[in-house]
Write an enzyme that holds these catalytic residues in place. Sequence first.
Site, mmCIF file in Angstrom:
data_model
loop_
_atom_site.group_PDB
_atom_site.id
_atom_site.type_symbol
_atom_site.label_atom_id
_atom_site.label_comp_id
_atom_site.label_asym_id
_atom_site.label_seq_id
_atom_site.Cartn_x
_atom_site.Cartn_y
_atom_site.Cartn_z
ATOM 1 N N SER A 28 0.251 4.321 -2.028
ATOM 2 C CA SER A 28 -0.661 3.219 -1.692
ATOM 3 C C SER A 28 -1.229 3.366 -0.295
ATOM 4 C CB SER A 28 0.090 1.874 -1.716
ATOM 5 O OG SER A 28 0.521 1.569 -2.994
ATOM 6 N N HIS A 59 -5.367 3.014 -5.002
ATOM 7 C CA HIS A 59 -5.018 4.287 -5.642
ATOM 8 C C HIS A 59 -6.244 4.855 -6.340
ATOM 9 C CE1 HIS A 59 -0.538 4.438 -5.526
ATOM 10 N NE2 HIS A 59 -0.701 3.166 -5.254
ATOM 11 N N HIS A 81 2.643 4.209 -11.939
ATOM 12 C CA HIS A 81 3.856 3.426 -11.703
ATOM 13 C C HIS A 81 4.426 2.936 -13.028
ATOM 14 C CE1 HIS A 81 1.398 3.047 -8.057
ATOM 15 N NE2 HIS A 81 2.531 3.015 -7.400
ATOM 16 N N TYR A 83 5.699 0.085 -13.481
ATOM 17 C CA TYR A 83 5.313 -1.317 -13.727
ATOM 18 C C TYR A 83 3.934 -1.442 -14.367
ATOM 19 C CZ TYR A 83 2.639 -0.951 -9.352
ATOM 20 O OH TYR A 83 1.778 -0.548 -8.370
ATOM 21 N N GLU A 84 3.166 -0.353 -14.349
ATOM 22 C CA GLU A 84 1.863 -0.421 -15.020
ATOM 23 C C GLU A 84 2.034 -0.380 -16.542
ATOM 24 O OE1 GLU A 84 -1.432 1.879 -12.813
ATOM 25 O OE2 GLU A 84 0.405 2.760 -12.048
ATOM 26 N N ALA A 111 4.471 3.541 0.087
ATOM 27 C CA ALA A 111 4.597 2.368 0.951
ATOM 28 C C ALA A 111 5.846 1.642 0.482
ATOM 29 C CB ALA A 111 3.373 1.482 0.803
ATOM 30 N N MET A 209 8.423 0.682 -5.350
ATOM 31 C CA MET A 209 8.270 0.641 -6.815
ATOM 32 C C MET A 209 7.866 1.999 -7.397
ATOM 33 S SD MET A 209 6.151 -2.926 -6.953
ATOM 34 C CE MET A 209 6.575 -4.313 -5.892
ATOM 35 N N SER A 210 8.183 3.068 -6.686
ATOM 36 C CA SER A 210 7.748 4.388 -7.169
ATOM 37 C C SER A 210 8.794 5.435 -6.805
ATOM 38 C CB SER A 210 6.397 4.746 -6.534
ATOM 39 O OG SER A 210 6.543 4.919 -5.135
ATOM 40 N N ASN A 233 5.819 -3.340 5.330
ATOM 41 C CA ASN A 233 6.190 -4.747 5.578
ATOM 42 C C ASN A 233 7.707 -4.804 5.646
ATOM 43 O OD1 ASN A 233 5.760 -4.158 2.509
ATOM 44 N ND2 ASN A 233 7.306 -5.778 2.597
ATOM 45 N N HIS A 245 0.170 -7.616 -1.311
ATOM 46 C CA HIS A 245 -0.337 -6.241 -1.405
ATOM 47 C C HIS A 245 -1.375 -5.996 -0.306
ATOM 48 C CE1 HIS A 245 -1.021 -2.363 -3.228
ATOM 49 N NE2 HIS A 245 -2.304 -2.621 -3.425
#
Length: 270
Positions: A28, A59, A81, A83-84, A111, A209-210, A233, A245
């Site tokens: 990201s 992306h 990802h 989650y996609e 990230a 998340m990756s 963050n 995001h």
Amino acid sequence: MTTSLQEAVTVIQDKLTDQPSLGLILGSGLGILADEIEDPIYIQYKDIPGFSTSTVAGHKGQLVFGTLEGKTVIAMQGRFHYYEGYSMQKVTFPVRVMAALGIEKLIVTNAAGGINEAFQAGDLMIIEDHINFMNDNPLIGPNDEQLGPRFPDMSSAYDQELQTVAEQAGKKLELSLQKGVYVGNTGPAYETPAEVKMLRELGGDAVGMSTVPEVVVANHMGLQVLGLSCISNLAAGILDQPLSHDEVIETTERVKVDFLRLMKTIIQEL
Ligand code: HPA
């Protein structure tokens, strides 16, 4: 090799002028490194059999092949990802393709939220190890012995030598780099403060998340892996503010100059 892997490799090889030695997965807001690749050849994901398309803001969806700091590289500008809604196999298919194209080393970037309370937004972290908190694994299912072993060793999932190269690059540039354990969560919801506290107790320093699925497959295929996180963050509950995001993208934007310098210095030394 499975037919779909062979098909993807054939389509890509037809377009390339040389064999890549280094693969890059750009997370990201970090895809800008691919814009620095000289004599670039772009291959859209939609034109590669077996590839999915990236659906996340920040992306892009293409492979970029060319020369970077004298090395022949192939970069994923945008990744897939879990989650996609893609299977672990779909998420990691590009890693298999890059390995089959001949890369020996892979740099994976992302990230991530800082769990370690000594971290600050904007820090860069060398990933020393990971915790798979995704409750899935891309190697579940029949194993193709030609690609890798049934039970791959994960005791040096992030190559020690490459971590040292990254550390030395940081010193050379006078960038203070963090080091730590990356926890892979499925997302797409960010963690709750209670989950962040738990992950800290379990030994996590950053959460994202990756990365975990890709690094599992890279190890399965015998690649040397370097992982770098941009702490975009502080994870939920550390500061009294909501996560977004937009903040992730803003921070990666802010540190992109340091990130680019670090990546280029590392690549020079490989
Ligand atoms: N949690 C999970 N994934 C993330 C975060 C986070 O705080 N920041 C960027 N990716």
